[in-house]
Design a protein around this motif. Structure first.
Motif, PDB file in Angstrom:
ATOM      1  N   HIS A 107      10.757  -2.606  16.871  1.00  0.00           N
ATOM      2  CA  HIS A 107       9.972  -3.906  16.566  1.00  0.00           C
ATOM      3  C   HIS A 107      10.318  -5.152  17.186  1.00  0.00           C
ATOM      4  CE1 HIS A 107       7.198  -6.429  13.855  1.00  0.00           C
ATOM      5  NE2 HIS A 107       7.247  -5.999  13.277  1.00  0.00           N
ATOM      6  N   PRO A 108      10.247  -5.514  18.353  1.00  0.00           N
ATOM      7  CA  PRO A 108      10.515  -6.594  18.862  1.00  0.00           C
ATOM      8  C   PRO A 108      10.620  -7.917  18.061  1.00  0.00           C
ATOM      9  CG  PRO A 108       9.299  -5.614  20.481  1.00  0.00           C
ATOM     10  CD  PRO A 108       9.476  -4.954  19.787  1.00  0.00           C
ATOM     11  N   ALA A 109       9.717  -7.797  17.170  1.00  0.00           N
ATOM     12  CA  ALA A 109       9.952  -9.639  16.781  1.00  0.00           C
ATOM     13  C   ALA A 109      11.088  -9.468  15.178  1.00  0.00           C
ATOM     14  CB  ALA A 109       7.931  -9.585  15.775  1.00  0.00           C
ATOM     15  N   LEU A 110      11.562  -8.385  15.107  1.00  0.00           N
ATOM     16  CA  LEU A 110      12.222  -8.778  14.456  1.00  0.00           C
ATOM     17  C   LEU A 110      13.662  -9.136  14.294  1.00  0.00           C
ATOM     18  CD1 LEU A 110      12.574  -4.698  13.350  1.00  0.00           C
ATOM     19  CD2 LEU A 110      11.975  -6.743  11.483  1.00  0.00           C
ATOM     20  N   ILE A 111      13.540  -9.434  16.292  1.00  0.00           N
ATOM     21  CA  ILE A 111      15.096 -10.409  16.499  1.00  0.00           C
ATOM     22  C   ILE A 111      15.083 -11.310  15.556  1.00  0.00           C
ATOM     23  CG2 ILE A 111      13.173 -11.452  17.995  1.00  0.00           C
ATOM     24  CD1 ILE A 111      16.907 -10.332  18.389  1.00  0.00           C
ATOM     25  N   VAL A 112      14.009 -11.844  14.566  1.00  0.00           N
ATOM     26  CA  VAL A 112      13.841 -13.291  14.040  1.00  0.00           C
ATOM     27  C   VAL A 112      15.217 -13.622  13.370  1.00  0.00           C
ATOM     28  CG1 VAL A 112      12.604 -12.772  12.592  1.00  0.00           C
ATOM     29  CG2 VAL A 112      12.095 -15.225  13.235  1.00  0.00           C
ATOM     30  N   TRP A 113      15.076 -12.211  12.596  1.00  0.00           N
ATOM     31  CA  TRP A 113      16.193 -12.532  10.973  1.00  0.00           C
ATOM     32  C   TRP A 113      17.730 -12.340  12.170  1.00  0.00           C
ATOM     33  CZ3 TRP A 113      14.450 -12.294   6.572  1.00  0.00           C
ATOM     34  CH2 TRP A 113      12.900 -11.887   6.554  1.00  0.00           C
ATOM     35  N   ALA A 114      17.862 -12.201  13.283  1.00  0.00           N
ATOM     36  CA  ALA A 114      19.290 -12.922  13.336  1.00  0.00           C
ATOM     37  C   ALA A 114      19.559 -14.227  13.804  1.00  0.00           C
ATOM     38  CB  ALA A 114      19.247 -12.980  15.166  1.00  0.00           C
ATOM     39  N   ALA A 115      18.516 -15.662  13.109  1.00  0.00           N
ATOM     40  CA  ALA A 115      18.792 -16.177  12.640  1.00  0.00           C
ATOM     41  C   ALA A 115      19.279 -17.357  11.382  1.00  0.00           C
ATOM     42  CB  ALA A 115      17.403 -17.298  13.308  1.00  0.00           C
ATOM     43  N   PHE A 116      18.824 -15.813  10.529  1.00  0.00           N
ATOM     44  CA  PHE A 116      19.189 -15.673   9.444  1.00  0.00           C
ATOM     45  C   PHE A 116      20.202 -15.282   8.777  1.00  0.00           C
ATOM     46  CE2 PHE A 116      14.735 -15.466   9.389  1.00  0.00           C
ATOM     47  CZ  PHE A 116      14.194 -17.052   7.712  1.00  0.00           C
ATOM     48  N   PHE A 117      20.522 -13.501   9.389  1.00  0.00           N
ATOM     49  CA  PHE A 117      21.713 -13.236   9.003  1.00  0.00           C
ATOM     50  C   PHE A 117      23.871 -14.184   9.874  1.00  0.00           C
ATOM     51  CE2 PHE A 117      19.087  -9.105   8.489  1.00  0.00           C
ATOM     52  CZ  PHE A 117      19.423  -9.134   7.459  1.00  0.00           C
ATOM     53  N   GLY A 118      22.853 -14.173  11.896  1.00  0.00           N
ATOM     54  CA  GLY A 118      24.049 -14.746  12.077  1.00  0.00           C
ATOM     55  C   GLY A 118      24.217 -15.886  11.336  1.00  0.00           C
ATOM     56  N   PRO A 119      24.110 -17.119  10.676  1.00  0.00           N
ATOM     57  CA  PRO A 119      25.306 -18.193  10.270  1.00  0.00           C
ATOM     58  C   PRO A 119      25.589 -17.782   8.747  1.00  0.00           C
ATOM     59  CG  PRO A 119      22.377 -18.521  10.793  1.00  0.00           C
ATOM     60  CD  PRO A 119      22.418 -17.335  10.882  1.00  0.00           C
TER      61      PRO A 119
END
Length: 281
Positions: A107-119
């Motif tokens: 599910h490639p769209a899950l990459i969006v969560w990097a913007a939340f988990f990263g910070p």
């Protein structure tokens, strides 16, 4: 390194952290299974959903194991211990990376969560490597990250985009995030900050704010008021009550260790998990 010579870097020893790891994982997994078994149509149920959910869970747990080992590396005082504490990262790190890659393949769209988990996780690591592993900022950032697993698993199971996440899922996330964030100042008020003037008052005020934020979010989102939503509000109210009562009871001479506070918290953790599961059905 054997536990006889210090903390084992292979198995996290923080019981509160285990609760924050498991609660959203259990809620999200049960909701995903319910979708796969009862709600998904034949056309919707492909290999992608179950694969994304399973791989996300693997990445989640092994990612935390890696994070835990890194916190020990940051606190190690000798090169020998630093080296021993780093060993799990060579095992857990690659497993986490592979699981994350499989998740994105499904599910490639899950990459969006990097913007939340990263910070959030960067903040926790920053605090750790600057000698503040148990700061409020570190604790709350990790609790906010842990609760995110609920919408992540929902999105993975339903194989939809970020914008399609149901508002009920966001309310469930907010509830867990607020509840677990409240445990951070509670424990501090009884252990590290028990002699800090005004800290208990700060803890109580934060709990009041959590309850008000939850009620406001429910009202503004126009989410359907169900029994689980009502129970969530009650649990946050009970959390507020115990944030006031436990320090007050300790001030009267009763002993409250971190272990005792944890045992007292267990029924609320279980209730919070069950209510979150019910809200996602």
């Amino acid at each position: 390194m054997s536990p006889k010579h210090g903390i084992s870097p292979w198995v996290p020893n923080q019981h509160g952290a285990w609760a924050m790891l498991i609660a959203p994982a259990v809620a999200g997994t049960i909701a995903s299974l319910n979708y796969f078994l009862t709600d998904a149509t034949e056309g919707e149920l492909t290999w992608r959903g179950p694969t994304a959910v399973f791989a996300t869970l693997v990445a989640w747990f092994f990612g935390y194991f890696t994070f835990f080992a890194l916190t020990l590396v940051a606190k190690a005082r000798t090169p020998q211990r630093r080296s021993a504490y780093a060993r799990p990262t060579y095992v857990y790190g690659p497993i986490t990376a592979i699981a994350a890659a499989v998740t994105l393949l499904a599910h490639p769209a899950l990459i969006v969560w990097a913007a939340f988990f990263g910070p959030l996780m960067s903040l926790a690591l920053w605090e750790t490597f600057h000698g503040r592993p148990r700061s409020m900022a570190s604790g709350i950032s990790t609790t906010l990250a842990s609760a995110l697993l609920v919408p992540v698993l929902w999105m993975a199971a339903h194989h939809v985009g970020f914008g399609a996440i149901d508002k009920q899922v966001w309310i469930s996330y907010l509830f867990l995030a607020l509840y677990f964030s409240g445990t951070v100042p509670l424990v501090k008020s009884m252990v590290r900050e028990r002699n800090t003037p005004g800290f208990v008052r700060l803890s109580v005020l934060l709990h009041v704010g959590a309850l008000l934020i939850f009620l406001a979010a429910c009202a503004l989102s126009a989410v359907r008021i169900t029994v689980p939503i009502i129970l969530m509000a009650i649990i946050l109210a009970l959390a507020l009550l115990r944030a006031w009562w436990i320090p007050r009871d300790a001030a009267r001479g009763h002993t409250w260790t971190a272990k005792k506070v944890g045992k007292c918290e267990t029924p609320l953790v279980i209730a919070a998990t069950l209510v979150t599961v019910a809200s996602l059905y």
